[in-house]
Design an enzyme around this catalytic site. Structure first.
Site, mmCIF file in Angstrom:
data_model
loop_
_atom_site.group_PDB
_atom_site.id
_atom_site.type_symbol
_atom_site.label_atom_id
_atom_site.label_comp_id
_atom_site.label_asym_id
_atom_site.label_seq_id
_atom_site.Cartn_x
_atom_site.Cartn_y
_atom_site.Cartn_z
ATOM 1 N N SER A 46 -11.385 6.308 -8.908
ATOM 2 C CA SER A 46 -12.182 5.840 -7.781
ATOM 3 C C SER A 46 -13.478 6.629 -7.706
ATOM 4 O O SER A 46 -13.646 7.645 -8.376
ATOM 5 C CB SER A 46 -11.390 5.990 -6.481
ATOM 6 O OG SER A 46 -10.993 7.337 -6.309
ATOM 7 N N ASP A 100 -11.820 8.832 -14.476
ATOM 8 C CA ASP A 100 -11.993 9.075 -13.047
ATOM 9 C C ASP A 100 -13.257 9.893 -12.812
ATOM 10 O O ASP A 100 -13.815 10.492 -13.738
ATOM 11 C CB ASP A 100 -10.773 9.812 -12.469
ATOM 12 C CG ASP A 100 -10.514 9.469 -11.010
ATOM 13 O OD1 ASP A 100 -11.449 8.993 -10.330
ATOM 14 O OD2 ASP A 100 -9.377 9.671 -10.539
ATOM 15 N N GLY A 101 -13.702 9.915 -11.568
ATOM 16 C CA GLY A 101 -14.848 10.714 -11.176
ATOM 17 C C GLY A 101 -14.421 12.103 -10.745
ATOM 18 O O GLY A 101 -13.266 12.500 -10.913
ATOM 19 N N ALA A 102 -15.359 12.876 -10.183
ATOM 20 C CA ALA A 102 -15.056 14.238 -9.747
ATOM 21 C C ALA A 102 -16.045 14.659 -8.670
ATOM 22 O O ALA A 102 -17.154 14.135 -8.584
ATOM 23 C CB ALA A 102 -15.120 15.202 -10.916
ATOM 24 N N GLU A 122 -4.644 9.679 -7.579
ATOM 25 C CA GLU A 122 -5.496 10.050 -8.705
ATOM 26 C C GLU A 122 -4.778 11.045 -9.617
ATOM 27 O O GLU A 122 -4.809 10.925 -10.837
ATOM 28 C CB GLU A 122 -6.802 10.659 -8.194
ATOM 29 C CG GLU A 122 -7.748 9.647 -7.573
ATOM 30 C CD GLU A 122 -9.012 10.283 -7.030
ATOM 31 O OE1 GLU A 122 -10.003 9.554 -6.874
ATOM 32 O OE2 GLU A 122 -9.001 11.496 -6.741
#
Length: 251
Positions: A46, A100-102, A122
């Site tokens: 996300s 995934d994002g961070a 996540e």
């Protein structure tokens, strides 16, 4: 007044466009360099950068050959919007790769995540993936966790434990802790996809993320922390100049 206002207005627009371009470049390169040709199950995370990950995966000619596992409501919608095949972690617990994002990434690829409130799912998806790829823009690079992401470590907790956990976090050296609120759209706390609460615990710069994660995780009522320790394999960062930098794990 008008003459002074207009240049600042357009400068802001240009900066935002630059950041979005950086995100897209990093996302596309991450998918192009890492997506397995024979992938059967893929995790989709996300966040604003993952929008472009899903977009790129949706352009693959073999997209009918694999299932995509979401980490929350937003990523579920990204999978659907890009006409990818939706699956669940219960159906497909073994993932070939996850993107995934961070919120913040250290050089050894320890990561802070959970700013978007999808923390536990996540981590569940990432932990079941053979390969875990982080995609972000240049603002997320950090030399030490907690130095740039100053909102605090996100911690997902069982709702009725929040008073006890807040007390225990201060004993562990926390400087400030807040129960995350829903904002103007909701009176009361944020509720995660798993019907839990979120705490944001500020420990300032974190010298030993692994040790801190383990101590917090041991507290009764904690579901998980936003410290993703020794999980990521690579991180892609879109830079201001249009380049994409890659950090690789030595684990």
């Amino acid at each position: 007044m008008l003459r002074r206002f207009i240049p600042r207005y357009y400068s802001t627009i240009e900066i935002m466009s630059q950041i979005e371009s950086a995100k897209k470049l990093a996302a596309y390169k991450a998918v192009d360099e890492n997506f397995p040709k024979d992938a059967k199950v893929v995790g989709i995370g996300s966040g604003s950068t993952v929008i472009y990950v899903a977009e790129r995966i949706g352009q693959l000619p073999n997209k009918d050959d694999f299932k995509c596992i979401p980490t929350g409501f937003q990523s579920r919608q990204l999978i659907i919007d890009n006409k990818l095949h939706l699956g669940s972690i219960e159906q497909y617990p073994d993932l070939d790769i996850a993107f995934d994002g961070a919120d913040e990434v250290a050089p050894n690829l320890d990561v802070i995540k959970g700013g978007g409130a999808c923390l536990f799912q996540e981590k569940l998806v990432a932990s079941n993936a053979k390969k875990f790829i982080i995609v972000a823009d240049y603002r997320k690079k950090s030399q030490i966790l907690g130095s740039k992401w100053t909102q605090g470590i996100p911690i997902e907790i069982v709702p009725n434990s929040y008073t006890t956990i807040i007390r225990e976090l201060f004993k562990l050296g926390c400087k400030k802790v807040e129960l995350r609120q829903g904002g103007k759209a909701k009176a009361g706390p944020v509720i995660t996809d798993n019907n839990n609460f979120l705490l944001d615990a500020d420990f300032a710069e974190i010298e030993n993320p692994k040790e801190l994660h383990e101590k917090i995780k041991m507290l009764v009522g904690v579901v998980d922390t936003g410290l993703f320790i020794q999980m990521a394999d690579k991180a892609y960062f879109g830079e201001e100049d249009g380049d994409v930098k890659t950090w690789e794990s030595k684990k």
